[in-house]
Motif scaffolding. Structure first.
Motif, PDB file in Angstrom:
ATOM      1  N   UNK A  27       0.811  -1.225   0.000  1.00 17.77           N
ATOM      2  CA  UNK A  27       0.000   0.000   0.000  1.00 17.77           C
ATOM      3  C   UNK A  27       0.844   1.275   0.000  1.00 17.77           C
ATOM      4  N   UNK A  28       2.161   1.088  -0.042  1.00 20.86           N
ATOM      5  CA  UNK A  28       3.083   2.231  -0.047  1.00 20.86           C
ATOM      6  C   UNK A  28       2.860   3.130   1.164  1.00 20.86           C
ATOM      7  N   UNK A  29       2.733   2.485   2.322  1.00 15.68           N
ATOM      8  CA  UNK A  29       2.514   3.219   3.566  1.00 15.68           C
ATOM      9  C   UNK A  29       3.842   3.595   4.202  1.00 15.68           C
ATOM     10  N   UNK A  30       3.916   4.815   4.685  1.00 11.71           N
ATOM     11  CA  UNK A  30       5.084   5.266   5.435  1.00 11.71           C
ATOM     12  C   UNK A  30       4.891   4.879   6.894  1.00 11.71           C
ATOM     13  N   UNK A  31       5.971   4.947   7.661  1.00  8.93           N
ATOM     14  CA  UNK A  31       5.876   4.644   9.094  1.00  8.93           C
ATOM     15  C   UNK A  31       4.855   5.547   9.775  1.00  8.93           C
ATOM     16  N   UNK A  32       4.760   6.799   9.343  1.00  5.44           N
ATOM     17  CA  UNK A  32       3.802   7.735   9.924  1.00  5.44           C
ATOM     18  C   UNK A  32       2.363   7.264   9.679  1.00  5.44           C
ATOM     19  N   UNK A  33       2.131   6.716   8.485  1.00  5.23           N
ATOM     20  CA  UNK A  33       0.800   6.196   8.162  1.00  5.23           C
ATOM     21  C   UNK A  33       0.452   5.018   9.065  1.00  5.23           C
ATOM     22  N   UNK A  34       1.392   4.096   9.216  1.00  5.35           N
ATOM     23  CA  UNK A  34       1.172   2.912  10.039  1.00  5.35           C
ATOM     24  C   UNK A  34       0.987   3.319  11.492  1.00  5.35           C
ATOM     25  N   UNK A  35       1.761   4.300  11.931  1.00  8.99           N
ATOM     26  CA  UNK A  35       1.638   4.823  13.286  1.00  8.99           C
ATOM     27  C   UNK A  35       0.215   5.329  13.535  1.00  8.99           C
ATOM     28  N   UNK A  36      -0.302   6.089  12.592  1.00  9.51           N
ATOM     29  CA  UNK A  36      -1.661   6.632  12.702  1.00  9.51           C
ATOM     30  C   UNK A  36      -2.700   5.509  12.716  1.00  9.51           C
ATOM     31  N   UNK A  37      -2.541   4.538  11.822  1.00 10.89           N
ATOM     32  CA  UNK A  37      -3.481   3.415  11.735  1.00 10.89           C
ATOM     33  C   UNK A  37      -3.574   2.623  13.028  1.00 10.89           C
ATOM     34  N   UNK A  38      -2.417   2.404  13.631  1.00 13.38           N
ATOM     35  CA  UNK A  38      -2.353   1.538  14.806  1.00 13.38           C
ATOM     36  C   UNK A  38      -2.386   2.305  16.123  1.00 13.38           C
ATOM     37  N   UNK A  39      -2.432   3.627  16.055  1.00 10.77           N
ATOM     38  CA  UNK A  39      -2.428   4.462  17.256  1.00 10.77           C
ATOM     39  C   UNK A  39      -1.225   4.180  18.154  1.00 10.77           C
ATOM     40  N   UNK A  40      -0.056   4.162  17.524  1.00  8.07           N
ATOM     41  CA  UNK A  40       1.203   3.992  18.261  1.00  8.07           C
ATOM     42  C   UNK A  40       2.160   5.084  17.790  1.00  8.07           C
ATOM     43  N   UNK A  41       3.230   5.299  18.529  1.00  6.46           N
ATOM     44  CA  UNK A  41       4.211   6.308  18.111  1.00  6.46           C
ATOM     45  C   UNK A  41       4.964   5.821  16.877  1.00  6.46           C
ATOM     46  N   UNK A  42       5.421   6.757  16.084  1.00  2.27           N
ATOM     47  CA  UNK A  42       6.182   6.425  14.878  1.00  2.27           C
ATOM     48  C   UNK A  42       7.424   5.613  15.239  1.00  2.27           C
ATOM     49  N   UNK A  43       8.053   5.960  16.348  1.00  2.00           N
ATOM     50  CA  UNK A  43       9.271   5.258  16.765  1.00  2.00           C
ATOM     51  C   UNK A  43       9.027   3.784  17.082  1.00  2.00           C
ATOM     52  N   UNK A  44       7.792   3.435  17.430  1.00  2.00           N
ATOM     53  CA  UNK A  44       7.530   2.033  17.773  1.00  2.00           C
ATOM     54  C   UNK A  44       7.154   1.186  16.559  1.00  2.00           C
ATOM     55  N   UNK A  45       6.956   1.798  15.392  1.00  2.00           N
ATOM     56  CA  UNK A  45       6.623   1.035  14.184  1.00  2.00           C
ATOM     57  C   UNK A  45       7.879   0.346  13.685  1.00  2.00           C
ATOM     58  N   UNK A  46       7.833  -0.969  13.711  1.00  4.13           N
ATOM     59  CA  UNK A  46       8.962  -1.787  13.250  1.00  4.13           C
ATOM     60  C   UNK A  46       8.427  -3.091  12.714  1.00  4.13           C
ATOM     61  N   UNK A  47       9.255  -3.801  12.004  1.00  2.55           N
ATOM     62  CA  UNK A  47       8.789  -5.020  11.339  1.00  2.55           C
ATOM     63  C   UNK A  47       9.664  -6.218  11.720  1.00  2.55           C
ATOM     64  N   UNK A  48       9.913  -6.348  12.996  1.00  2.14           N
ATOM     65  CA  UNK A  48      10.666  -7.490  13.500  1.00  2.14           C
ATOM     66  C   UNK A  48       9.871  -8.116  14.634  1.00  2.14           C
ATOM     67  N   UNK A  49      10.505  -8.939  15.435  1.00  2.00           N
ATOM     68  CA  UNK A  49       9.801  -9.612  16.534  1.00  2.00           C
ATOM     69  C   UNK A  49       9.281  -8.637  17.589  1.00  2.00           C
ATOM     70  N   UNK A  50       9.804  -7.420  17.602  1.00  2.00           N
ATOM     71  CA  UNK A  50       9.362  -6.426  18.584  1.00  2.00           C
ATOM     72  C   UNK A  50       8.264  -5.515  18.010  1.00  2.00           C
ATOM     73  N   UNK A  51       7.699  -5.892  16.881  1.00  2.00           N
ATOM     74  CA  UNK A  51       6.613  -5.133  16.275  1.00  2.00           C
ATOM     75  C   UNK A  51       5.436  -5.103  17.255  1.00  2.00           C
TER      76      UNK A  51
END
Length: 126
Positions: free
Chosen positions: A23-47
């Protein structure tokens, strides 16, 4: 559960990054979608579970749309990225990115129900 046409994976094999990339989403987009801080958006086991859960919902919706295109991922991806007059002339991707995701999901489910109802309604004999 719709077939995994986009090959996002399920459960422990789910790859949230693939949804974001499709969907060509930036970390800021994912942050908004999930209601989490941008710094916490990651794609590993700590997601964060909020990120994983929201992107899994979106993945299911994307696969549902792909099923309407007989599993054609390219057509489904184009549908998500193209402006749609039935959605107020915005793309499905932008609806996801900007917030009214639930409205988009209802639109898709209602359209599929209507299609299925029309498909199975008996026609009058001529």
């Amino acid at each position: 559960m719709p077939k995994d046409a986009f090959q996002f994976g399920y459960r422990t094999q789910f790859d949230a990054r693939k949804v974001s990339e499709a969907l060509r989403l930036k970390k800021e987009d994912v942050s908004h979608l999930a209601s989490v801080s941008v710094k916490s958006v990651r794609y590993d086991d700590a997601n964060p579970e909020q990120v994983r859960g929201r992107l899994a919902e979106i993945a299911n919706t994307m696969n549902l749309v792909a099923s309407t295109f007989a599993g054609d991922v390219a057509k489904a991806a184009t549908w998500f990225l193209t402006r749609n007059p039935m959605l107020g002339d915005v793309s499905s991707r932008d609806m996801i990115r900007l917030g009214p995701y639930e409205r988009l999901r209802r639109f898709i489910i209602d359209a599929l129900r209507e299609r299925d109802t029309q498909r199975y309604e008996p026609t009058e004999a001529a």
